[in-house]
Design an enzyme around this catalytic site. Structure first.
Site, PDB file in Angstrom:
ATOM      1  CE  LYS A  58      51.063  41.020  52.228  1.00 32.22           C
ATOM      2  NZ  LYS A  58      51.217  40.010  51.121  1.00 32.22           N
ATOM      3  CB  SER A  65      51.859  42.342  56.716  1.00 32.12           C
ATOM      4  OG  SER A  65      51.953  41.372  55.711  1.00 32.12           O
ATOM      5  CG  HIS A  81      42.638  42.468  48.837  1.00 33.34           C
ATOM      6  ND1 HIS A  81      42.649  41.519  49.818  1.00 33.34           N
ATOM      7  CD2 HIS A  81      43.791  42.298  48.131  1.00 33.34           C
ATOM      8  CE1 HIS A  81      43.761  40.789  49.709  1.00 33.34           C
ATOM      9  NE2 HIS A  81      44.452  41.236  48.685  1.00 33.34           N
TER      10      HIS A  81
END
Ligand code: A3P
Length: 304
Positions: free
Chosen positions: A56, A147, A117
């Site tokens: 995010k 987020s 990620h």
């Protein structure tokens, strides 16, 4: 169990809230942790480009920017497939998939642009062995957390986030998928001294997209004529990406990403944290950030 983000054949009943399972002390959805051996063995190629973020932090935004740079600012080219097909997410594993997405990545023609990620210490070693170029995007902890909280609610495969206060505690202690935000941003910041990593900030891109897009183009060896640059800035504006089905994840079934709960392209601003944090929570996170980042030269802006 298959690896990948190949959604054809995704069975609605197979998407369930994940349990967390650790890999070397970092929590992941168990589907990922259970396939760790395969992910770690991933074979990067020397001309792979990797886009890396804490979840995010602006991954999709950077993916679309990079794709536009690579395709001469042609939006038609960038509409060839949803973003998760154009640039596969290397460690994603979904339950009971028909095809293996990792196989799909393996047969992808070069040069490939990939997404991860993973925290720096868990990147598959072949990326380091080939000295692959990496673009890292970092976002201030407060907006990143907001987020991620909303994303947990809409993504039916993520663990239940609990209420805001509960999620805050888990964020601060790193008990969430992909682990500690602090370790992530710091680890990649340090790694840029040793590897070809372009480290960018969400807030900087928001402030002056043309300037940051130029940095990306230069890092990738492209020269952008002004007209092309302007087209890229326009195409990757929040409102335009929100309306773009090839970038906004509306092609993913709602049994997985339920955009009625929260849209993937939610607000796209700096400072939305002010709508969520109490004064005490904000001060607490400021103090922790100051302490955790003191030893590095890394600093974040929480407003523009
Ligand atoms: P918000 O939830 O704060 O709106 P990722 O792609 O890493 O999952 O990050 C998603 C976040 O980036 C969301 O943040 C999303 O709205 C924001 N985002 C996506 N495209 C953007 C754009 N073109 N400009 C600004 N923010 C964008």
């Amino acid at each position: 169990m298959d690896i990948g983000f190949n959604l054809e054949g995704l069975e609605p009943t197979s998407v369930k809230r994940s349990k967390l399972m650790e890999v070397e002390g970092v929590p992941f959805p168990s589907d990922i942790a259970e396939n760790w051996g395969l992910i770690r063995a991933f074979q990067a190629r020397p001309d792979d480009l990797l886009i890396c973020t804490y979840p995010k932090a602006g991954t999709t935004w950077m993916q679309e920017i990079v794709d536009m740079i690579q395709h001469g600012g042609d939006p038609q080219e960038c509409a060839r497939a949803p973003i998760y097909k154009r640039m596969p997410f290397i460690e994603i594993c979904l339950p009971r998939r028909i095809n293996s997405g990792l196989e799909e990545v393996e047969v992808m023609p070069s040069p490939r642009t990939l997404k991860t990620h993973l925290p720096v210490q868990l990147l598959p070693p072949s990326f380091w062995e080939h000295n692959c170029k990496i673009i890292y995007v970092a976002r201030n902890a407060k907006d990143n957390m907001v987020s991620y909280f909303h994303f947990h609610k809409m993504n039916q495969w993520m663990p239940e986030p609990g209420n805001w206060d509960h999620f805050l505690e888990n964020f601060l202690t790193g008990k969430i998928p992909w682990g500690s935000w602090f370790d992530h941003v710091r680890g990649w910041w340090d790694a840029k001294e040793r590897y070809p990593i372009l480290y960018l900030f969400y807030e900087d891109i928001k402030e002056d997209p043309a300037r940051e897009i130029q940095k990306v183009a230069q890092f990738l060896g492209f020269k952008l004529p002004e007209q092309v640059l302007n087209r890229i800035v326009h195409h990757t504006k929040f409102e335009n990406m929100k309306a773009n089905p090839m970038a906004n994840y509306t092609t993913v079934p709602s049994c997985f990403l339920d955009q009625t709960v929260s849209p993937f392209m939610r607000k796209g601003i700096v400072g939305d944290w002010k709508e969520h944090f109490t004064a005490a929570q904000s001060e607490r996170l400021d103090d922790i950030c100051a302490r955790e980042l003191r030893a590095s030269s890394l600093s974040f802006r929480t407003e523009l």
